[in-house]
Design a protein around this motif. Structure first.
Motif, PDB file in Angstrom:
ATOM      1  N   PRO A 195      38.738 -34.356  69.030  1.00 55.54           N
ATOM      2  CA  PRO A 195      38.762 -34.491  70.489  1.00 55.54           C
ATOM      3  C   PRO A 195      38.263 -35.880  70.918  1.00 55.54           C
ATOM      4  O   PRO A 195      37.493 -36.528  70.207  1.00 55.54           O
ATOM      5  CB  PRO A 195      37.789 -33.417  70.973  1.00 55.54           C
ATOM      6  CG  PRO A 195      37.481 -32.563  69.804  1.00 55.54           C
ATOM      7  CD  PRO A 195      37.812 -33.334  68.576  1.00 55.54           C
ATOM      8  N   PHE A 196      38.696 -36.304  72.063  1.00 55.78           N
ATOM      9  CA  PHE A 196      38.256 -37.556  72.691  1.00 55.78           C
ATOM     10  C   PHE A 196      36.726 -37.672  72.646  1.00 55.78           C
ATOM     11  O   PHE A 196      36.182 -38.722  72.319  1.00 55.78           O
ATOM     12  CB  PHE A 196      38.773 -37.567  74.132  1.00 55.78           C
ATOM     13  CG  PHE A 196      38.331 -38.724  74.972  1.00 55.78           C
ATOM     14  CD1 PHE A 196      39.083 -39.878  75.015  1.00 55.78           C
ATOM     15  CD2 PHE A 196      37.179 -38.639  75.741  1.00 55.78           C
ATOM     16  CE1 PHE A 196      38.695 -40.950  75.804  1.00 55.78           C
ATOM     17  CE2 PHE A 196      36.777 -39.697  76.529  1.00 55.78           C
ATOM     18  CZ  PHE A 196      37.536 -40.864  76.559  1.00 55.78           C
ATOM     19  N   SER A 197      36.056 -36.556  72.948  1.00 54.31           N
ATOM     20  CA  SER A 197      34.587 -36.578  73.033  1.00 54.31           C
ATOM     21  C   SER A 197      33.928 -36.981  71.719  1.00 54.31           C
ATOM     22  O   SER A 197      32.848 -37.572  71.723  1.00 54.31           O
ATOM     23  CB  SER A 197      34.056 -35.211  73.471  1.00 54.31           C
ATOM     24  OG  SER A 197      34.389 -34.224  72.514  1.00 54.31           O
ATOM     25  N   HIS A 198      34.577 -36.721  70.576  1.00 59.64           N
ATOM     26  CA  HIS A 198      33.986 -37.105  69.286  1.00 59.64           C
ATOM     27  C   HIS A 198      33.945 -38.610  69.104  1.00 59.64           C
ATOM     28  O   HIS A 198      33.197 -39.104  68.266  1.00 59.64           O
ATOM     29  CB  HIS A 198      34.764 -36.472  68.135  1.00 59.64           C
ATOM     30  CG  HIS A 198      34.465 -35.024  67.942  1.00 59.64           C
ATOM     31  ND1 HIS A 198      34.559 -34.411  66.731  1.00 59.64           N
ATOM     32  CD2 HIS A 198      34.064 -34.067  68.794  1.00 59.64           C
ATOM     33  CE1 HIS A 198      34.246 -33.138  66.850  1.00 59.64           C
ATOM     34  NE2 HIS A 198      33.950 -32.912  68.108  1.00 59.64           N
ATOM     35  N   ALA A 202      44.763 -41.598  72.037  1.00 54.02           N
ATOM     36  CA  ALA A 202      45.720 -41.763  70.937  1.00 54.02           C
ATOM     37  C   ALA A 202      44.995 -41.764  69.593  1.00 54.02           C
ATOM     38  O   ALA A 202      45.468 -41.157  68.619  1.00 54.02           O
ATOM     39  CB  ALA A 202      46.520 -43.058  71.118  1.00 54.02           C
ATOM     40  N   LEU A 203      43.852 -42.412  69.510  1.00 47.82           N
ATOM     41  CA  LEU A 203      43.074 -42.410  68.267  1.00 47.82           C
ATOM     42  C   LEU A 203      42.551 -41.014  67.945  1.00 47.82           C
ATOM     43  O   LEU A 203      42.545 -40.608  66.784  1.00 47.82           O
ATOM     44  CB  LEU A 203      41.919 -43.418  68.353  1.00 47.82           C
ATOM     45  CG  LEU A 203      42.337 -44.875  68.210  1.00 47.82           C
ATOM     46  CD1 LEU A 203      41.190 -45.804  68.589  1.00 47.82           C
ATOM     47  CD2 LEU A 203      42.818 -45.151  66.793  1.00 47.82           C
ATOM     48  N   GLU A 210      47.454 -46.763  58.492  1.00 47.77           N
ATOM     49  CA  GLU A 210      47.990 -45.440  58.810  1.00 47.77           C
ATOM     50  C   GLU A 210      47.452 -44.922  60.143  1.00 47.77           C
ATOM     51  O   GLU A 210      48.194 -44.350  60.937  1.00 47.77           O
ATOM     52  CB  GLU A 210      47.693 -44.453  57.683  1.00 47.77           C
ATOM     53  CG  GLU A 210      48.257 -43.068  57.891  1.00 47.77           C
ATOM     54  CD  GLU A 210      49.774 -43.017  58.078  1.00 47.77           C
ATOM     55  OE1 GLU A 210      50.265 -42.012  58.642  1.00 47.77           O
ATOM     56  OE2 GLU A 210      50.494 -43.963  57.682  1.00 47.77           O
ATOM     57  N   VAL A 211      46.171 -45.102  60.412  1.00 51.36           N
ATOM     58  CA  VAL A 211      45.613 -44.632  61.687  1.00 51.36           C
ATOM     59  C   VAL A 211      46.248 -45.410  62.841  1.00 51.36           C
ATOM     60  O   VAL A 211      46.634 -44.824  63.860  1.00 51.36           O
ATOM     61  CB  VAL A 211      44.074 -44.758  61.715  1.00 51.36           C
ATOM     62  CG1 VAL A 211      43.526 -44.460  63.104  1.00 51.36           C
ATOM     63  CG2 VAL A 211      43.448 -43.822  60.692  1.00 51.36           C
ATOM     64  N   ALA A 212      46.399 -46.729  62.674  1.00 50.85           N
ATOM     65  CA  ALA A 212      47.024 -47.542  63.721  1.00 50.85           C
ATOM     66  C   ALA A 212      48.456 -47.078  63.968  1.00 50.85           C
ATOM     67  O   ALA A 212      48.892 -46.957  65.119  1.00 50.85           O
ATOM     68  CB  ALA A 212      46.988 -49.015  63.326  1.00 50.85           C
ATOM     69  N   ARG A 213      49.198 -46.808  62.890  1.00 50.55           N
ATOM     70  CA  ARG A 213      50.584 -46.347  63.034  1.00 50.55           C
ATOM     71  C   ARG A 213      50.631 -45.030  63.790  1.00 50.55           C
ATOM     72  O   ARG A 213      51.395 -44.871  64.734  1.00 50.55           O
ATOM     73  CB  ARG A 213      51.232 -46.181  61.650  1.00 50.55           C
ATOM     74  CG  ARG A 213      52.714 -45.791  61.726  1.00 50.55           C
ATOM     75  CD  ARG A 213      53.279 -45.397  60.373  1.00 50.55           C
ATOM     76  NE  ARG A 213      52.757 -44.127  59.883  1.00 50.55           N
ATOM     77  CZ  ARG A 213      53.086 -42.919  60.355  1.00 50.55           C
ATOM     78  NH1 ARG A 213      53.918 -42.807  61.361  1.00 50.55           N
ATOM     79  NH2 ARG A 213      52.558 -41.825  59.825  1.00 50.55           N
ATOM     80  N   ARG A 214      49.770 -44.064  63.398  1.00 50.76           N
ATOM     81  CA  ARG A 214      49.759 -42.744  64.042  1.00 50.76           C
ATOM     82  C   ARG A 214      49.359 -42.826  65.508  1.00 50.76           C
ATOM     83  O   ARG A 214      49.814 -42.037  66.330  1.00 50.76           O
ATOM     84  CB  ARG A 214      48.808 -41.799  63.304  1.00 50.76           C
ATOM     85  CG  ARG A 214      49.309 -41.378  61.940  1.00 50.76           C
ATOM     86  CD  ARG A 214      48.346 -40.414  61.284  1.00 50.76           C
ATOM     87  NE  ARG A 214      48.787 -40.032  59.952  1.00 50.76           N
ATOM     88  CZ  ARG A 214      48.227 -39.069  59.231  1.00 50.76           C
ATOM     89  NH1 ARG A 214      47.201 -38.384  59.720  1.00 50.76           N
ATOM     90  NH2 ARG A 214      48.686 -38.799  58.030  1.00 50.76           N
ATOM     91  N   GLY A 273      49.843 -45.498  67.388  1.00 50.17           N
ATOM     92  CA  GLY A 273      50.752 -46.368  68.126  1.00 50.17           C
ATOM     93  C   GLY A 273      50.076 -47.618  68.646  1.00 50.17           C
ATOM     94  O   GLY A 273      50.415 -48.122  69.720  1.00 50.17           O
ATOM     95  N   ILE A 274      49.093 -48.127  67.893  1.00 48.31           N
ATOM     96  CA  ILE A 274      48.399 -49.360  68.290  1.00 48.31           C
ATOM     97  C   ILE A 274      48.483 -50.352  67.132  1.00 48.31           C
ATOM     98  O   ILE A 274      48.782 -49.984  65.996  1.00 48.31           O
ATOM     99  CB  ILE A 274      46.923 -49.114  68.692  1.00 48.31           C
ATOM    100  CG1 ILE A 274      46.109 -48.566  67.505  1.00 48.31           C
ATOM    101  CG2 ILE A 274      46.833 -48.172  69.882  1.00 48.31           C
ATOM    102  CD1 ILE A 274      44.614 -48.459  67.775  1.00 48.31           C
ATOM    103  N   ALA A 275      48.208 -51.606  67.421  1.00 48.63           N
ATOM    104  CA  ALA A 275      48.242 -52.637  66.386  1.00 48.63           C
ATOM    105  C   ALA A 275      47.064 -52.454  65.427  1.00 48.63           C
ATOM    106  O   ALA A 275      45.967 -52.056  65.843  1.00 48.63           O
ATOM    107  CB  ALA A 275      48.187 -54.023  67.025  1.00 48.63           C
ATOM    108  N   LYS A 276      47.313 -52.756  64.159  1.00 56.47           N
ATOM    109  CA  LYS A 276      46.251 -52.668  63.154  1.00 56.47           C
ATOM    110  C   LYS A 276      45.086 -53.594  63.529  1.00 56.47           C
ATOM    111  O   LYS A 276      43.921 -53.248  63.367  1.00 56.47           O
ATOM    112  CB  LYS A 276      46.810 -53.038  61.778  1.00 56.47           C
ATOM    113  CG  LYS A 276      45.786 -52.983  60.673  1.00 56.47           C
ATOM    114  CD  LYS A 276      46.402 -53.371  59.334  1.00 56.47           C
ATOM    115  CE  LYS A 276      45.348 -53.513  58.265  1.00 56.47           C
ATOM    116  NZ  LYS A 276      45.926 -53.975  56.993  1.00 56.47           N
ATOM    117  N   SER A 277      45.397 -54.783  64.085  1.00 57.65           N
ATOM    118  CA  SER A 277      44.340 -55.718  64.482  1.00 57.65           C
ATOM    119  C   SER A 277      43.482 -55.135  65.605  1.00 57.65           C
ATOM    120  O   SER A 277      42.261 -55.348  65.636  1.00 57.65           O
ATOM    121  CB  SER A 277      44.943 -57.061  64.907  1.00 57.65           C
ATOM    122  OG  SER A 277      45.827 -56.866  65.997  1.00 57.65           O
TER     123      SER A 277
END
Length: 181
Positions: free
Chosen positions: A61-64, A53-54, A24-28, A30-34
């Motif tokens: 935030p990015f900083s986290h 994107a993550l 689900e995180v990979a889908r959200r 927009g990156i490959a699960k691998s």
């Protein structure tokens, strides 16, 4: 811990916090699960775009993702911490805690000696100051009506109006909380 290790730990921590699967995180994001799996295992080398994107996918935030987590317990020993001195009084403010996201308060340790009082101009509208006198003897509060305090005494007053802090005894100190409403 190196940056890649920090990122890996941060992604795992935030994914666990959300309860989302790798898929689900990979889908959200927009990156490959691998790719996500490699990042969580510390074997990937993510781009800024991937981390953004993550962050969006995880709701942080990015900083986290790139800044190591701070310890829950924080100790600042007497005589330590970032100190700022007054130009007009023997007054030192040591920042103990700044306002974290979502909160609107700062905490200071104040050290002041007898002599010229510290006269403060009004702060942002809605500011309230809280002080507990730790040592010494002082007049604290609104500039036109300060209160006499002894160790252990507490005062709260509008910080968005002129206010004062005047030591009446050597080695006077207080803990002050500035609440920004």
């Amino acid at each position: 811990m190196d940056l890649i290790g920090t990122i890996a730990a941060s992604i795992r921590r935030e994914r666990n916090r959300t309860g989302l699967s790798l898929t689900e995180v990979a889908r959200r994001a927009g990156i490959a699960k691998s790719t996500l799996s490699q990042l969580e295992n510390g074997t990937g080398n993510p781009s800024v775009e991937t981390l953004w994107a993550l962050g969006v996918a995880l709701g942080v935030p990015f900083s986290h993702l790139v800044d190591p987590p701070r310890p829950v317990t924080r100790v600042i020993r007497a005589g330590e911490g970032p100190a700022t001195r007054s130009e007009h009084a023997d007054y030192t403010a040591v920042v103990l805690a700044t306002c974290p996201p979502g909160a609107r308060r700062d905490i200071y340790r104040i050290l002041i000696e007898p002599g010229e009082p510290r006269i403060s101009d009004p702060h942002m509208p809605g500011t309230v100051e809280h002080a507990v006198l730790a040592t010494g003897h002082a007049l604290i509060g609104p500039a036109d009506a300060p209160e006499e305090l002894h160790p252990g005494d507490y005062i709260s007053y509008p910080g968005d109006a002129p206010h004062t802090f005047r030591a009446l005894a050597p080695d006077t100190s207080a803990v002050m909380v500035m609440e920004h409403i």
